[in-house]
Motif scaffolding. Structure first.
Motif, PDB file in Angstrom:
ATOM      1  N   LEU A 234     -58.759  61.339 -18.887  1.00  0.00           N
ATOM      2  CA  LEU A 234     -59.107  62.474 -19.231  1.00  0.00           C
ATOM      3  C   LEU A 234     -59.794  62.746 -20.326  1.00  0.00           C
ATOM      4  O   LEU A 234     -60.767  63.701 -20.479  1.00  0.00           O
ATOM      5  N   GLU A 235     -59.543  61.975 -21.361  1.00  0.00           N
ATOM      6  CA  GLU A 235     -60.417  61.966 -22.545  1.00  0.00           C
ATOM      7  C   GLU A 235     -61.688  61.775 -22.466  1.00  0.00           C
ATOM      8  O   GLU A 235     -62.707  61.901 -23.319  1.00  0.00           O
ATOM      9  N   GLY A 236     -61.936  60.620 -21.421  1.00  0.00           N
ATOM     10  CA  GLY A 236     -63.247  60.349 -21.139  1.00  0.00           C
ATOM     11  C   GLY A 236     -64.168  61.563 -20.614  1.00  0.00           C
ATOM     12  O   GLY A 236     -65.257  61.523 -20.340  1.00  0.00           O
ATOM     13  N   LYS A 237     -63.503  62.685 -20.125  1.00  0.00           N
ATOM     14  CA  LYS A 237     -64.305  64.003 -19.719  1.00  0.00           C
ATOM     15  C   LYS A 237     -64.257  64.971 -20.844  1.00  0.00           C
ATOM     16  O   LYS A 237     -65.430  65.560 -20.964  1.00  0.00           O
ATOM     17  N   VAL A 238     -63.253  65.276 -21.658  1.00  0.00           N
ATOM     18  CA  VAL A 238     -63.389  66.218 -22.664  1.00  0.00           C
ATOM     19  C   VAL A 238     -62.161  65.933 -23.696  1.00  0.00           C
ATOM     20  O   VAL A 238     -61.048  65.477 -23.501  1.00  0.00           O
ATOM     21  N   SER A 239     -62.690  66.303 -24.831  1.00  0.00           N
ATOM     22  CA  SER A 239     -61.837  66.076 -25.958  1.00  0.00           C
ATOM     23  C   SER A 239     -61.813  67.292 -26.823  1.00  0.00           C
ATOM     24  O   SER A 239     -62.666  68.023 -26.826  1.00  0.00           O
ATOM     25  N   SER A 240     -60.555  67.605 -27.710  1.00  0.00           N
ATOM     26  CA  SER A 240     -60.464  68.940 -28.176  1.00  0.00           C
ATOM     27  C   SER A 240     -60.025  68.597 -29.668  1.00  0.00           C
ATOM     28  O   SER A 240     -59.831  67.464 -30.034  1.00  0.00           O
ATOM     29  N   VAL A 241     -60.039  69.629 -30.472  1.00  0.00           N
ATOM     30  CA  VAL A 241     -59.530  69.599 -31.899  1.00  0.00           C
ATOM     31  C   VAL A 241     -58.179  70.726 -32.051  1.00  0.00           C
ATOM     32  O   VAL A 241     -58.059  71.426 -31.261  1.00  0.00           O
ATOM     33  N   CYS A 242     -57.649  70.374 -33.174  1.00  0.00           N
ATOM     34  CA  CYS A 242     -56.492  71.359 -33.474  1.00  0.00           C
ATOM     35  C   CYS A 242     -57.290  72.689 -34.092  1.00  0.00           C
ATOM     36  O   CYS A 242     -58.167  72.623 -34.628  1.00  0.00           O
ATOM     37  N   SER A 243     -56.639  73.642 -33.395  1.00  0.00           N
ATOM     38  CA  SER A 243     -57.173  74.973 -33.873  1.00  0.00           C
ATOM     39  C   SER A 243     -56.690  75.489 -35.119  1.00  0.00           C
ATOM     40  O   SER A 243     -57.391  76.293 -35.915  1.00  0.00           O
ATOM     41  N   HIS A 244     -55.303  74.744 -35.733  1.00  0.00           N
ATOM     42  CA  HIS A 244     -54.842  75.167 -36.866  1.00  0.00           C
ATOM     43  C   HIS A 244     -54.517  74.028 -37.678  1.00  0.00           C
ATOM     44  O   HIS A 244     -54.015  73.191 -37.078  1.00  0.00           O
ATOM     45  N   SER A 245     -54.337  73.912 -38.972  1.00  0.00           N
ATOM     46  CA  SER A 245     -53.813  73.080 -39.929  1.00  0.00           C
ATOM     47  C   SER A 245     -52.364  73.219 -39.427  1.00  0.00           C
ATOM     48  O   SER A 245     -51.847  74.027 -39.343  1.00  0.00           O
ATOM     49  N   ILE A 246     -51.660  71.961 -39.591  1.00  0.00           N
ATOM     50  CA  ILE A 246     -50.337  71.636 -39.442  1.00  0.00           C
ATOM     51  C   ILE A 246     -49.498  71.029 -40.706  1.00  0.00           C
ATOM     52  O   ILE A 246     -50.128  69.934 -41.146  1.00  0.00           O
ATOM     53  N   GLY A 247     -48.671  71.564 -41.201  1.00  0.00           N
ATOM     54  CA  GLY A 247     -48.260  70.943 -42.455  1.00  0.00           C
ATOM     55  C   GLY A 247     -46.602  71.218 -42.423  1.00  0.00           C
ATOM     56  O   GLY A 247     -46.028  71.739 -41.369  1.00  0.00           O
ATOM     57  N   ILE A 248     -46.008  70.995 -43.551  1.00  0.00           N
ATOM     58  CA  ILE A 248     -44.329  71.268 -43.692  1.00  0.00           C
ATOM     59  C   ILE A 248     -44.262  71.811 -45.086  1.00  0.00           C
ATOM     60  O   ILE A 248     -45.219  71.749 -45.966  1.00  0.00           O
ATOM     61  N   VAL A 249     -43.143  72.500 -45.208  1.00  0.00           N
ATOM     62  CA  VAL A 249     -42.656  73.084 -46.478  1.00  0.00           C
ATOM     63  C   VAL A 249     -42.396  71.942 -47.241  1.00  0.00           C
ATOM     64  O   VAL A 249     -41.307  71.239 -46.937  1.00  0.00           O
ATOM     65  N   ALA A 250     -42.815  71.982 -48.507  1.00  0.00           N
ATOM     66  CA  ALA A 250     -42.662  70.822 -49.645  1.00  0.00           C
ATOM     67  C   ALA A 250     -42.568  71.661 -50.761  1.00  0.00           C
ATOM     68  O   ALA A 250     -42.609  72.828 -50.875  1.00  0.00           O
ATOM     69  N   LEU A 251     -41.922  70.871 -51.802  1.00  0.00           N
ATOM     70  CA  LEU A 251     -42.079  71.447 -53.199  1.00  0.00           C
ATOM     71  C   LEU A 251     -43.027  70.732 -54.109  1.00  0.00           C
ATOM     72  O   LEU A 251     -43.129  69.631 -54.231  1.00  0.00           O
ATOM     73  N   THR A 252     -43.394  71.794 -54.941  1.00  0.00           N
ATOM     74  CA  THR A 252     -44.296  71.276 -56.123  1.00  0.00           C
ATOM     75  C   THR A 252     -43.429  70.623 -57.088  1.00  0.00           C
ATOM     76  O   THR A 252     -42.282  70.813 -57.269  1.00  0.00           O
ATOM     77  N   GLU A 253     -43.823  70.042 -58.101  1.00  0.00           N
ATOM     78  CA  GLU A 253     -43.260  69.500 -59.534  1.00  0.00           C
ATOM     79  C   GLU A 253     -42.514  70.524 -60.170  1.00  0.00           C
ATOM     80  O   GLU A 253     -41.485  70.315 -60.628  1.00  0.00           O
ATOM     81  N   SER A 254     -42.800  71.661 -59.894  1.00  0.00           N
ATOM     82  CA  SER A 254     -42.375  72.836 -60.836  1.00  0.00           C
ATOM     83  C   SER A 254     -41.141  73.418 -59.927  1.00  0.00           C
ATOM     84  O   SER A 254     -40.594  74.564 -60.199  1.00  0.00           O
ATOM     85  N   GLY A 255     -41.121  72.861 -58.616  1.00  0.00           N
ATOM     86  CA  GLY A 255     -39.863  73.352 -57.631  1.00  0.00           C
ATOM     87  C   GLY A 255     -40.282  74.581 -56.829  1.00  0.00           C
ATOM     88  O   GLY A 255     -39.666  75.380 -56.243  1.00  0.00           O
ATOM     89  N   LYS A 256     -41.649  74.846 -56.832  1.00  0.00           N
ATOM     90  CA  LYS A 256     -42.079  75.975 -56.013  1.00  0.00           C
ATOM     91  C   LYS A 256     -42.617  75.438 -54.661  1.00  0.00           C
ATOM     92  O   LYS A 256     -43.177  74.275 -54.352  1.00  0.00           O
ATOM     93  N   ARG A 257     -42.179  76.413 -53.496  1.00  0.00           N
ATOM     94  CA  ARG A 257     -42.509  75.793 -52.257  1.00  0.00           C
ATOM     95  C   ARG A 257     -44.053  75.915 -51.661  1.00  0.00           C
ATOM     96  O   ARG A 257     -44.557  76.680 -52.188  1.00  0.00           O
ATOM     97  N   ARG A 258     -44.374  74.983 -51.167  1.00  0.00           N
ATOM     98  CA  ARG A 258     -45.890  74.973 -50.654  1.00  0.00           C
ATOM     99  C   ARG A 258     -46.147  74.336 -49.394  1.00  0.00           C
ATOM    100  O   ARG A 258     -45.044  74.017 -48.861  1.00  0.00           O
ATOM    101  N   ASN A 259     -47.205  74.751 -48.575  1.00  0.00           N
ATOM    102  CA  ASN A 259     -47.681  74.148 -47.403  1.00  0.00           C
ATOM    103  C   ASN A 259     -48.254  72.864 -47.612  1.00  0.00           C
ATOM    104  O   ASN A 259     -49.065  72.935 -48.190  1.00  0.00           O
ATOM    105  N   ALA A 260     -47.577  71.819 -47.125  1.00  0.00           N
ATOM    106  CA  ALA A 260     -48.136  70.282 -47.409  1.00  0.00           C
ATOM    107  C   ALA A 260     -49.008  69.911 -46.266  1.00  0.00           C
ATOM    108  O   ALA A 260     -48.052  69.562 -45.115  1.00  0.00           O
ATOM    109  N   ILE A 261     -50.293  70.178 -46.011  1.00  0.00           N
ATOM    110  CA  ILE A 261     -50.894  69.956 -44.712  1.00  0.00           C
ATOM    111  C   ILE A 261     -50.718  68.377 -44.355  1.00  0.00           C
ATOM    112  O   ILE A 261     -51.709  67.771 -45.096  1.00  0.00           O
ATOM    113  N   LEU A 262     -50.652  68.149 -43.115  1.00  0.00           N
ATOM    114  CA  LEU A 262     -50.666  66.706 -42.581  1.00  0.00           C
ATOM    115  C   LEU A 262     -51.638  66.528 -41.925  1.00  0.00           C
ATOM    116  O   LEU A 262     -52.414  65.637 -42.019  1.00  0.00           O
TER     117      LEU A 262
END
Length: 527
Positions: free
Chosen positions: A386-414
């Motif tokens: 199927l990939e040989g006929k059509v391939s797609s992309v992620c429509s949105h970035s995907i991340g997880i909730v992580a903490l900065t060094e100061s302890g603030k929550r952020r979106n860490a995009i993977l």
């Protein structure tokens, strides 16, 4: 009815839906509904608690009795991407979700298609806007299951259009830009066609922009004119319904005519194409912004400007609007290709993809008989083909909730937006405190580091069996698979605790709940 391996392609639209198949000669065809129409209004009306009407009659009935039905349900599916609570409608004492309502539409489409074919068909490919996220896609898949269908795949609408455009023709490799303006959603997609395969480079869109917004602007304009002459259309459902029907006719007429007279309560008002364009100008401007955003993103894929794009294709009924064609030509510097029927291209492309899917299954069956493919290899091999006929992309970035060094929550995009799928990525994070008993992996969709500007779509909890110090390493691995589902793997590098699962999306039914709901919906007759 007799069973035969036919796969239906379904364009589940916000305002209109259609269904197609590939006949025995390999030619894709739209299947008419039981009224002989090539598309069906995506409107559901309850005659009573056990009977539902879908289509043109439902549309006119709903206008006169708006509390007994639903329209624009697909837009509510799209809103699952941004709203905190799922919308539902209470009718005859029972609540119905966007998935329930969409399942009635799908059931009606397939019922009419089977009657036309004289065959029982259960396998379907359903199209979705390219900009739909994980949650919205899964909701469409659930709607298909609730309708009793075997949903083989979800296919992005622009990709379906590209498949239809290139099918059965000898075309040179080219870069194609698709502007897809439907009844309730808007997508832009950039892809490369190499003569055999359509490879998406980037996509963007707005799930709350479409022809329904154009209708609303025209309705408000004419209602205001009528009010100035003492006619309040909003206080009379019959007058309002008549105006809505006339607006749809007017909008179509203005695609070819410079002006059209509209009747409102025995009086006539003239609407010019120029005035109509003025009414929707801000909405058109929004599509231009999205077009330019996509081009900016495409620079990462080697597309420096519109001069690097060979062809512009318009898809979706609202793209017939002359102002749309003028805007696209002005922005891109190229005249759009209008050789395809913008109302039918998506359904036809889905049917063609379904036929490709069937041929691949038949090929794999033969390879299994010959012993060249083992049973456990079939799914991976199918995806490869199927990939040989059509391939797609992620429509949105995907991340997880992580903490900065100061302890603030952020979106860490993977996984970044517009990454080719299937794809995977991982990162090592530290525990936020000593002696944690669990590590909660919260999955976010969004482009910002600010978690308030992102949407949490689910979570996975890793149980930690030993007392660990603060900053103990936790490896998080995300895999976005070909089917559009997210697999999450998490492991404590300190003690080996691990968990692996397909993400259970927030607000989505479990398989058991889907089965119970399906059995309940089967008690309702759909016409």
């Amino acid at each position: 009815m007799t069973k035969e391996k036919i796969i239906l392609g379904i364009d589940l639209g916000t305002t209109y839906s259609s269904v197609a198949y590939v006949d025995e000669t390999g030619y894709p065809k739209i299947l008419e509904n039981d009224e002989g129409q090539r598309s069906t209004p995506s409107v559901v009306y309850f005659e009573d608690s056990g009977n539902v009407i879908v289509g043109r009659v439902a549309k006119s009935s709903l206008a006169l009795d708006p509390m007994k039905g639903v329209e624009l349900a697909k837009r509510e599916i799209a809103n699952l991407s941004s709203s905190r609570e799922k919308r539902n409608w209470e009718i005859y004492g029972k609540k119905y979700t966007p998935e329930d309502v969409s399942s009635f539409i799908l059931k009606k489409l397939v019922k009419d298609a089977c009657a036309k074919l004289g065959k029982e068909v259960n396998d379907v490919i359903i199209t979705v806007p390219a900009y739909f996220d994980l949650t919205a896609r899964e909701a469409v898949r659930t709607a298909g299951i609730l309708a009793g269908l075997n949903v083989l795949a979800l296919l992005n609408e622009p990709e379906a259009a590209a498949i239809a455009f290139t099918y059965g023709k000898v075309r040179k490799p080219e870069t194609i830009f698709i502007y897809d303006l439907g009844g309730g959603t808007f997508d832009v997609t950039l892809l490369k066609y190499d003569g055999k395969k359509c490879e998406v480079l980037a996509t963007d869109g707005d799930h709350a922009l479409g022809g329904a917004d154009f209708d609303r602007r025209l309705l408000e304009h004419l209602a205001k004119q009528a009010m100035e002459e003492g006619v309040d259309v909003y206080s009379n459902l019959e007058k309002l319904q008549e105006l809505k029907e006339n607006i749809e006719i007017t909008k179509i007429a203005l695609s070819t005519a410079e002006k059209k007279k509209v009747r409102v309560d025995q009086k006539q008002y003239e609407v010019t194409r120029e005035k109509y364009t003025e009414l929707i100008q801000d909405k058109l401007a929004e599509t231009e912004i999205t077009m330019n955003n996509l081009l900016q993103a495409a620079k990462e894929k080697g597309i420096e400007g519109w001069q690097n794009i060979d062809r512009i294709i318009l898809v979706g009924g609202s793209s017939r609007t002359p102002a749309v064609r003028s805007l696209v030509a002005r922005v891109t510097g190229k005249e759009p290709d209008i050789t395809m029927n913008p109302d039918e291209a998506v359904a036809l492309g889905a049917a063609i993809y379904g036929n490709i899917y069937k041929e691949i299954e038949e090929k794999l069956e033969e390879e299994q008989k010959q012993g060249t493919v083992k049973p456990e290899e079939v799914e991976a091999k199918k995806i490869f083909y199927l990939e040989g006929k059509v391939s797609s992309v992620c429509s949105h970035s995907i991340g997880i909730v992580a903490l900065t060094e100061s302890g603030k929550r952020r979106n860490a995009i993977l996984i970044k937006k517009n990454t080719k799928i299937p794809c995977e990525s991982e990162h090592v994070f530290g525990t936020r405190a000593a002696h944690q008993e669990t590590a909660c992996i919260r999955i976010l969709l969004g482009e910002s580091e600010n978690i308030d500007e992102c949407r949490e779509v689910g979570k996975v909890t890793l149980r930690l069996t030993q007392d660990l110090p603060k900053e103990s390493p936790i490896r998080v691995h995300l895999k976005y698979n070909f089917e559009g589902r997210l697999d999450v793997f998490s492991e404590s590098l300190a003690n080996g605790d691990k968990i692996e699962s397909t993400l259970d999306l927030r607000d989505q039914l479990t398989p058991e709940e889907i089965q119970i709901q399906r059995e309940q919906l089967e008690q309702i007759e759909v016409q």
